[in-house]
Design a protein around this motif. Structure first.
Motif, PDB file in Angstrom:
ATOM      1  N   GLU A   1       0.889  -1.332  -0.305  1.00 58.17           N
ATOM      2  CA  GLU A   1       0.389  -0.192  -0.151  1.00 58.17           C
ATOM      3  C   GLU A   1       0.743   1.470   0.099  1.00 58.17           C
ATOM      4  N   GLU A   2       2.219   1.451   0.877  1.00 58.50           N
ATOM      5  CA  GLU A   2       2.732   2.162   0.880  1.00 58.50           C
ATOM      6  C   GLU A   2       3.304   2.766  -0.822  1.00 58.50           C
ATOM      7  N   ASN A   3       3.301   1.662  -1.609  1.00 61.94           N
ATOM      8  CA  ASN A   3       4.324   2.608  -3.375  1.00 61.94           C
ATOM      9  C   ASN A   3       2.703   2.438  -3.832  1.00 61.94           C
ATOM     10  N   TRP A   4       1.421   2.373  -3.868  1.00 59.96           N
ATOM     11  CA  TRP A   4       0.924   3.608  -4.954  1.00 59.96           C
ATOM     12  C   TRP A   4       0.667   4.456  -4.399  1.00 59.96           C
ATOM     13  N   HIS A   5       0.449   4.590  -5.945  1.00 55.55           N
ATOM     14  CA  HIS A   5       0.828   6.446  -6.502  1.00 55.55           C
ATOM     15  C   HIS A   5       0.015   6.573  -8.332  1.00 55.55           C
ATOM     16  N   PHE A   6      -0.478   7.468  -8.348  1.00 56.48           N
ATOM     17  CA  PHE A   6      -0.232   7.497  -9.575  1.00 56.48           C
ATOM     18  C   PHE A   6       1.097   8.099 -10.869  1.00 56.48           C
ATOM     19  N   THR A   7       1.751   7.653 -11.408  1.00 55.86           N
ATOM     20  CA  THR A   7       3.572   7.946 -12.325  1.00 55.86           C
ATOM     21  C   THR A   7       2.976   9.480 -13.010  1.00 55.86           C
ATOM     22  N   VAL A   8       3.801  10.130 -12.859  1.00 52.87           N
ATOM     23  CA  VAL A   8       3.390  11.762 -13.823  1.00 52.87           C
ATOM     24  C   VAL A   8       4.323  11.207 -14.190  1.00 52.87           C
ATOM     25  N   LEU A   9       5.898  11.259 -14.386  1.00 50.38           N
ATOM     26  CA  LEU A   9       7.340  11.050 -15.568  1.00 50.38           C
ATOM     27  C   LEU A   9       8.212  10.569 -14.268  1.00 50.38           C
ATOM     28  N   PHE A  10       8.738   9.269 -15.161  1.00 47.37           N
ATOM     29  CA  PHE A  10       9.775   8.460 -14.252  1.00 47.37           C
ATOM     30  C   PHE A  10      11.051   9.382 -15.174  1.00 47.37           C
ATOM     31  N   ILE A  11      12.178   9.704 -14.017  1.00 47.25           N
ATOM     32  CA  ILE A  11      12.695  10.287 -14.602  1.00 47.25           C
ATOM     33  C   ILE A  11      14.407   9.724 -14.631  1.00 47.25           C
ATOM     34  N   GLY A  12      14.259   9.011 -13.259  1.00 45.63           N
ATOM     35  CA  GLY A  12      15.578   7.797 -13.913  1.00 45.63           C
ATOM     36  C   GLY A  12      16.272   8.190 -13.429  1.00 45.63           C
ATOM     37  N   ASP A  13      17.954   7.695 -13.578  1.00 44.32           N
ATOM     38  CA  ASP A  13      18.619   7.729 -12.421  1.00 44.32           C
ATOM     39  C   ASP A  13      19.210   9.260 -12.614  1.00 44.32           C
ATOM     40  N   PHE A  14      19.123  10.602 -11.309  1.00 41.92           N
ATOM     41  CA  PHE A  14      19.516  11.430 -11.400  1.00 41.92           C
ATOM     42  C   PHE A  14      20.598  11.826 -10.441  1.00 41.92           C
ATOM     43  N   PRO A  15      21.653  12.756 -10.614  1.00 36.56           N
ATOM     44  CA  PRO A  15      22.321  13.586  -9.650  1.00 36.56           C
ATOM     45  C   PRO A  15      22.500  13.922  -8.336  1.00 36.56           C
ATOM     46  N   ALA A  16      22.406  12.810  -7.283  1.00 41.06           N
ATOM     47  CA  ALA A  16      21.922  13.678  -6.062  1.00 41.06           C
ATOM     48  C   ALA A  16      22.311  15.007  -5.646  1.00 41.06           C
ATOM     49  N   GLY A  17      23.651  15.359  -6.388  1.00 39.84           N
ATOM     50  CA  GLY A  17      23.900  16.967  -5.667  1.00 39.84           C
ATOM     51  C   GLY A  17      23.429  18.276  -6.829  1.00 39.84           C
ATOM     52  N   LYS A  18      22.180  17.642  -8.077  1.00 36.38           N
ATOM     53  CA  LYS A  18      21.723  18.677  -8.186  1.00 36.38           C
ATOM     54  C   LYS A  18      20.156  18.737  -7.692  1.00 36.38           C
ATOM     55  N   LEU A  19      20.272  17.317  -7.058  1.00 33.38           N
ATOM     56  CA  LEU A  19      18.823  18.077  -6.698  1.00 33.38           C
ATOM     57  C   LEU A  19      18.129  19.244  -6.254  1.00 33.38           C
ATOM     58  N   ASN A  20      18.947  20.024  -5.710  1.00 32.52           N
ATOM     59  CA  ASN A  20      18.303  21.031  -5.263  1.00 32.52           C
ATOM     60  C   ASN A  20      18.306  21.919  -6.741  1.00 32.52           C
ATOM     61  N   SER A  21      19.309  21.967  -6.969  1.00 32.97           N
ATOM     62  CA  SER A  21      18.722  22.833  -8.617  1.00 32.97           C
ATOM     63  C   SER A  21      17.627  22.475  -9.808  1.00 32.97           C
ATOM     64  N   ILE A  22      16.668  21.600  -8.652  1.00 31.52           N
ATOM     65  CA  ILE A  22      15.601  21.576  -9.731  1.00 31.52           C
ATOM     66  C   ILE A  22      14.801  21.421  -8.856  1.00 31.52           C
ATOM     67  N   TYR A  23      14.674  21.777  -7.968  1.00 32.48           N
ATOM     68  CA  TYR A  23      12.863  22.006  -6.849  1.00 32.48           C
ATOM     69  C   TYR A  23      12.514  23.226  -7.190  1.00 32.48           C
ATOM     70  N   PRO A  24      13.510  23.872  -7.388  1.00 34.84           N
ATOM     71  CA  PRO A  24      12.824  25.770  -7.507  1.00 34.84           C
ATOM     72  C   PRO A  24      12.283  25.569  -8.778  1.00 34.84           C
ATOM     73  N   LEU A  25      12.766  24.911 -10.119  1.00 33.96           N
ATOM     74  CA  LEU A  25      12.230  25.010 -11.451  1.00 33.96           C
ATOM     75  C   LEU A  25      10.595  24.398 -11.683  1.00 33.96           C
ATOM     76  N   LEU A  26      10.641  23.270 -11.029  1.00 33.39           N
ATOM     77  CA  LEU A  26       9.810  22.326 -10.796  1.00 33.39           C
ATOM     78  C   LEU A  26       8.441  22.442  -9.697  1.00 33.39           C
ATOM     79  N   GLN A  27       8.742  23.710  -8.439  1.00 32.79           N
ATOM     80  CA  GLN A  27       7.289  24.339  -8.207  1.00 32.79           C
ATOM     81  C   GLN A  27       7.518  25.918  -9.308  1.00 32.79           C
ATOM     82  N   LYS A  28       8.219  25.988  -9.495  1.00 25.47           N
ATOM     83  CA  LYS A  28       7.259  27.349 -10.402  1.00 25.47           C
ATOM     84  C   LYS A  28       6.625  27.143 -11.447  1.00 25.47           C
TER      85      LYS A  28
END
Length: 227
Positions: free
Chosen positions: A71-98
């Protein structure tokens, strides 16, 4: 110290002078700089009303012997992104929020519980009705990330669906059963699933199955916003 799996690491070799290792004289002072990737995707969480209906559906179909997703894994997938550099996550947060802040909250209408694909089933889905709103969220997220990847000179593997169908995967079948086992309780009456935010999840492969962890939530524009 335990290292991350090889599949999650990208390694660059530098000598002490900052030159590529293959041109360092002697090759004695080589340092491996490893960047960890996270396997990520954007998704929509499932409402409590839909969770109740899913539990009832699974209980009504226990006799099939299928293995059901936790049950904890139930969700509607919007977009599968795949492997992404952990060090760059903070760079995409404001872009996605906007991006998401400009998209009004919306609803997902229930359709049915079903095998998918119908001709050679490999999964059991909760099917939502396709909508322009759901497709808009997916394409907007894709365009936002595509610009980021381009500016960062990164290769983007994510692709939008040819036909966006909101769905929740409940079971992955190892083979298509013949004849198909009849599914019961497939068309309950359900309220809409309200969508007020989009969630960025990390997917980790464990011996017991996939583990999904929420990394960041992005709020959609309120339906009755004054702006």
């Amino acid at each position: 110290m335990a290292l991350a799996p090889r599949s999650l690491l990208k390694t660059k070799f530098l000598c002490f002078e900052g030159k590529p290792a293959n041109i360092c004289a002697g090759g004695f002072f080589i340092v491996a700089i490893m960047s960890v990737n996270k396997r990520i995707f954007l998704a929509i969480e499932v409402s409590d009303e839909w969770k109740i209906a899913i539990r009832e559906f699974i209980e009504a179909n226990r006799q099939t012997g299928y293995r059901w997703i936790a049950e904890e894994n139930w969700h509607f997938t919007v977009l599968f992104i795949g492997d992404f550099p952990a060090g760059k996550l903070n760079s995409i947060y404001p872009l996605l929020q906007k991006c998401f802040a400009q998209i009004p909250a919306f609803y997902i209408d229930f359709d049915t519980f079903m095998y998918f694909p119908p001709n050679r089933p490999r999964m059991i889905w909760v099917n939502g009705k396709p909508s322009r709103e759901f497709t808009h969220v997916e394409t907007s997220a894709y365009k936002t990330l595509k610009h980021f990847y381009s500016d960062a000179y990164m290769e983007m593997n994510a692709k939008p669906s040819q036909k966006s169908i909101p769905h929740i995967t409940l079971s992955r079948l190892k083979f298509s059963p013949k004849p198909l086992l009849q599914l019961h309780h497939t068309n309950p009456v359900l309220p809409v699933n309200a969508v007020k935010e989009i969630v960025l999840f990390e997917s980790q492969l464990k011996p017991t199955g996939s583990l999904y962890t929420s990394l960041k939530k992005f709020t959609l524009k309120p339906l009755f916003s004054k702006h």
